[in-house]
Design a protein around this motif. Structure first.
Motif, PDB file in Angstrom:
ATOM      1  N   GLU A 250     -42.975  26.905  16.245  1.00  0.00           N
ATOM      2  CA  GLU A 250     -42.475  25.593  15.830  1.00  0.00           C
ATOM      3  C   GLU A 250     -41.514  25.788  14.671  1.00  0.00           C
ATOM      4  N   LEU A 251     -40.351  25.170  14.766  1.00  0.00           N
ATOM      5  CA  LEU A 251     -39.321  25.280  13.740  1.00  0.00           C
ATOM      6  C   LEU A 251     -38.945  23.906  13.214  1.00  0.00           C
ATOM      7  N   ASN A 252     -38.859  23.806  11.896  1.00  0.00           N
ATOM      8  CA  ASN A 252     -38.213  22.657  11.280  1.00  0.00           C
ATOM      9  C   ASN A 252     -36.739  23.009  11.162  1.00  0.00           C
ATOM     10  N   LEU A 253     -35.911  22.325  11.947  1.00  0.00           N
ATOM     11  CA  LEU A 253     -34.512  22.733  12.075  1.00  0.00           C
ATOM     12  C   LEU A 253     -33.622  22.273  10.925  1.00  0.00           C
ATOM     13  N   LYS A 254     -34.102  21.370  10.105  1.00  0.00           N
ATOM     14  CA  LYS A 254     -33.216  20.748   9.123  1.00  0.00           C
ATOM     15  C   LYS A 254     -32.545  21.776   8.211  1.00  0.00           C
ATOM     16  N   ASP A 255     -33.329  22.675   7.603  1.00  0.00           N
ATOM     17  CA  ASP A 255     -32.750  23.649   6.673  1.00  0.00           C
ATOM     18  C   ASP A 255     -31.800  24.605   7.382  1.00  0.00           C
ATOM     19  N   ILE A 256     -32.149  24.981   8.625  1.00  0.00           N
ATOM     20  CA  ILE A 256     -31.291  25.914   9.366  1.00  0.00           C
ATOM     21  C   ILE A 256     -29.967  25.246   9.710  1.00  0.00           C
ATOM     22  N   MET A 257     -30.032  24.005  10.203  1.00  0.00           N
ATOM     23  CA  MET A 257     -28.801  23.311  10.560  1.00  0.00           C
ATOM     24  C   MET A 257     -27.977  22.970   9.318  1.00  0.00           C
ATOM     25  N   TYR A 258     -28.645  22.718   8.199  1.00  0.00           N
ATOM     26  CA  TYR A 258     -27.934  22.576   6.925  1.00  0.00           C
ATOM     27  C   TYR A 258     -27.100  23.825   6.663  1.00  0.00           C
ATOM     28  N   SER A 259     -27.730  24.993   6.837  1.00  0.00           N
ATOM     29  CA  SER A 259     -27.034  26.262   6.587  1.00  0.00           C
ATOM     30  C   SER A 259     -25.860  26.456   7.535  1.00  0.00           C
ATOM     31  N   MET A 260     -25.911  25.810   8.693  1.00  0.00           N
ATOM     32  CA  MET A 260     -24.831  25.898   9.655  1.00  0.00           C
ATOM     33  C   MET A 260     -23.763  24.829   9.439  1.00  0.00           C
ATOM     34  N   GLY A 261     -23.964  23.983   8.420  1.00  0.00           N
ATOM     35  CA  GLY A 261     -22.945  22.995   8.078  1.00  0.00           C
ATOM     36  C   GLY A 261     -23.205  21.597   8.572  1.00  0.00           C
ATOM     37  N   ILE A 262     -24.329  21.388   9.299  1.00  0.00           N
ATOM     38  CA  ILE A 262     -24.664  20.038   9.761  1.00  0.00           C
ATOM     39  C   ILE A 262     -25.479  19.372   8.665  1.00  0.00           C
ATOM     40  N   VAL A 263     -24.789  18.660   7.780  1.00  0.00           N
ATOM     41  CA  VAL A 263     -25.406  18.103   6.578  1.00  0.00           C
ATOM     42  C   VAL A 263     -25.450  16.583   6.629  1.00  0.00           C
ATOM     43  N   ASP A 264     -24.297  15.957   6.855  1.00  0.00           N
ATOM     44  CA  ASP A 264     -24.203  14.497   6.756  1.00  0.00           C
ATOM     45  C   ASP A 264     -25.157  13.783   7.698  1.00  0.00           C
ATOM     46  N   ALA A 265     -25.409  14.365   8.885  1.00  0.00           N
ATOM     47  CA  ALA A 265     -26.252  13.687   9.871  1.00  0.00           C
ATOM     48  C   ALA A 265     -27.650  13.408   9.334  1.00  0.00           C
ATOM     49  N   PHE A 266     -28.104  14.194   8.330  1.00  0.00           N
ATOM     50  CA  PHE A 266     -29.435  14.030   7.763  1.00  0.00           C
ATOM     51  C   PHE A 266     -29.431  13.163   6.503  1.00  0.00           C
ATOM     52  N   THR A 267     -28.289  12.620   6.118  1.00  0.00           N
ATOM     53  CA  THR A 267     -28.179  11.882   4.865  1.00  0.00           C
ATOM     54  C   THR A 267     -27.659  10.474   5.100  1.00  0.00           C
ATOM     55  N   GLU A 268     -27.570   9.729   3.993  1.00  0.00           N
ATOM     56  CA  GLU A 268     -27.048   8.373   4.081  1.00  0.00           C
ATOM     57  C   GLU A 268     -25.571   8.337   4.425  1.00  0.00           C
ATOM     58  N   LYS A 269     -24.893   9.505   4.425  1.00  0.00           N
ATOM     59  CA  LYS A 269     -23.487   9.572   4.804  1.00  0.00           C
ATOM     60  C   LYS A 269     -23.289   9.588   6.319  1.00  0.00           C
ATOM     61  N   ALA A 270     -24.382   9.681   7.055  1.00  0.00           N
ATOM     62  CA  ALA A 270     -24.283   9.826   8.509  1.00  0.00           C
ATOM     63  C   ALA A 270     -23.516   8.677   9.148  1.00  0.00           C
ATOM     64  N   ASP A 271     -22.620   9.027  10.054  1.00  0.00           N
ATOM     65  CA  ASP A 271     -21.931   8.017  10.866  1.00  0.00           C
ATOM     66  C   ASP A 271     -22.290   8.276  12.323  1.00  0.00           C
ATOM     67  N   LEU A 272     -23.336   7.592  12.777  1.00  0.00           N
ATOM     68  CA  LEU A 272     -23.779   7.688  14.169  1.00  0.00           C
ATOM     69  C   LEU A 272     -23.584   6.345  14.865  1.00  0.00           C
ATOM     70  N   SER A 273     -22.521   5.675  14.467  1.00  0.00           N
ATOM     71  CA  SER A 273     -22.258   4.334  14.980  1.00  0.00           C
ATOM     72  C   SER A 273     -21.898   4.323  16.454  1.00  0.00           C
ATOM     73  N   GLY A 274     -21.580   5.467  17.030  1.00  0.00           N
ATOM     74  CA  GLY A 274     -21.260   5.525  18.452  1.00  0.00           C
ATOM     75  C   GLY A 274     -22.460   5.326  19.349  1.00  0.00           C
ATOM     76  N   ILE A 275     -23.671   5.321  18.772  1.00  0.00           N
ATOM     77  CA  ILE A 275     -24.863   5.119  19.595  1.00  0.00           C
ATOM     78  C   ILE A 275     -25.110   3.634  19.847  1.00  0.00           C
ATOM     79  N   THR A 276     -25.150   2.845  18.781  1.00  0.00           N
ATOM     80  CA  THR A 276     -25.426   1.414  18.936  1.00  0.00           C
ATOM     81  C   THR A 276     -24.319   0.526  18.384  1.00  0.00           C
ATOM     82  N   GLY A 277     -23.305   1.124  17.782  1.00  0.00           N
ATOM     83  CA  GLY A 277     -22.259   0.335  17.148  1.00  0.00           C
ATOM     84  C   GLY A 277     -22.586  -0.030  15.717  1.00  0.00           C
TER      85      GLY A 277
END
Length: 439
Positions: A341-368
């Motif tokens: 079992e892996l908690n991916l958050k820290d690993i993906m952070y290290s890979m540069g996927i940061v905003d998706a886990f924060t209040e900066k996330a823009d995932l408006s393409g899912i529901t508008g």
């Protein structure tokens, strides 16, 4: 922005490989609570990047995805193996994961991402958004997922995704089209305030999709959740030359210089491609499955596991083509079931996927609506290595071996396993097994 009031997206990523699993492989089934009536064709996504190039036909989209996924896989392995969260205090924790499942889940999330969040996801997956059109990335995943799901005699794979949606929300049609037609996604409407019922639905869905291998993916769900994503991979495969159970016996396994345990160890004598990689201080043996997949068993020299992990790459795998030679081998390999079992958050952070886990996330393409973020990312895996394909073939399979002293390949210390789908050259599974006795 007050992030406490935001409605999070929880992404749960699951991978199960049933190596030599004995369950039948039933057809895909299930009753969706939501039917978007999408057509059975690839939805033509276009994010209107200003300078997207025409890639031409020098590489097909799925070839681009395969090559990029391989680079992602080795990068992920290095980070996961060195990440303190993923190791116990002695550094002996097993590591098993599907890079293909992880990358496809985040690529699916990219369908609903915008602006910097989108760029970070694609860059974190090793794509270059300024050089590769996003549409080609999704087309590549589409082609690859359908090729992997096609299966063959003796080899069955099923890969897909599911979106659980708060029943008052209405996902955007283009996101639903992409989810269904690119990533084989199912859609279910839920009331997340009824947490017990939602947990039952999620765990029941995963239990069906993994053919009983995992019956409990989640034990809690935040009632403020509005969207929950699941990505899964199931595989059933038979060794081309199964082991005979009567030769399985207890043998020593050296977890480290100070820890020796007894584990059930399978044996067979046969012709295998194997070789020595002096540059990377390891020995490799390739074990074919029925169908079109191979397992690479990588045995580092004593004390050289970290060095081997750091050195693995696409170039290394290509170099093995000239190193591996078919010869007579006495093969000893542990019989084991390993959970990871892996908690991916820290690993993906290290890979540069940061905003998706924060209040900066823009995932408006899912529901508008922009007020969504990725609350967590969990990856669960099970690797099963045992003797059986079918009872008959296990009893009758034999190799004609030359009259020479066979090479002894004994997996009696921590090792790596790489599972490669041969038609596409996709790395669909990786494992770092430090102790076969650990479940």
């Amino acid at each position: 922005m007050n992030w406490r009031k935001m409605k999070p997206i929880i992404l749960l990523v699951i991978f199960v490989t049933g190596i030599l699993a004995h369950n039948a492989f039933p057809p895909n089934s299930g009753n969706q609570y939501y039917d978007n009536n999408c057509d059975n064709h690839l939805y033509p996504l276009d994010r209107n990047y200003p300078n997207q190039p025409n890639l031409g036909r020098s590489q097909t989209p799925n070839e681009i995805v395969v090559g990029t996924n391989s680079n992602f896989a080795f990068k992920f392995l290095k980070l996961a193996a060195s990440n303190g969260d993923q190791r116990d205090n002695s550094g002996k924790k097993n590591l098993v994961f599907s890079p293909m499942c992880i990358s496809s889940a985040f690529a699916m999330l990219a369908l609903g991402a915008r602006s910097e969040t989108l760029d970070q996801i694609l860059t974190g997956l090793n794509f270059k958004p300024t050089e590769i059109a996003e549409r080609n990335i999704h087309e590549g995943f589409h082609d690859l997922i359908y090729m992997l799901n096609s299966g063959s005699s003796g080899l069955h794979m099923e890969m897909g995704s599911c979106l659980f949606v708060q029943n008052k929300l209405h996902p955007r049609p283009d996101f639903l089209y992409g989810l269904r037609n690119i990533y084989r996604g199912d859609i279910y409407m839920e009331n997340f305030k009824n947490t017990a019922e939602v947990i039952q639905h999620i765990n029941g869905y995963i239990e069906r999709k993994t053919h009983g291998k995992i019956s409990k993916l989640v034990d809690r769900v935040d009632p403020v959740t509005e969207l929950l994503m699941v990505s899964f991979f199931y595989m059933k495969a038979n060794w081309k030359k199964p082991f005979n159970p009567k030769y399985t016996e207890q043998r020593e396994f050296y977890v480290d210089p100070y820890t020796v345990i007894k584990v059930p160890t399978m044996f067979q004598m046969g012709m295998f491609e194997n070789g020595r990689d002096e540059q990377r201080a390891c020995t490799i043996l390739k074990m074919p499955y029925e169908g079109h997949a191979d397992a690479y068993i990588i045995l580092p020299d004593k004390g050289e596991m970290d060095r081997v992990v750091r050195s693995l790459s696409n170039d290394a795998v290509r170099a093995w083509k000239s190193i591996l030679q078919r010869s007579s081998v006495d093969l000893y390999i542990p019989k084991c079931t390993v959970h990871g079992e892996l908690n991916l958050k820290d690993i993906m952070y290290s890979m540069g996927i940061v905003d998706a886990f924060t209040e900066k996330a823009d995932l408006s393409g899912i529901t508008g609506q922009p007020q969504h973020r990725l609350n967590g990312a969990i990856h669960k895996a099970i690797m099963v290595i045992d003797e059986k394909g079918t009872e008959a073939s296990a009893a009758s399979a034999m190799d004609l071996v030359p009259m020479s002293v066979p090479t002894k390949f004994e997996v009696n210390r921590p090792f790596l396993a790489l599972l490669v789908e041969r038609k596409t050259a996709s790395i669909i599974f990786m494992g770092k097994i430090s102790s076969p006795a650990m479940s």
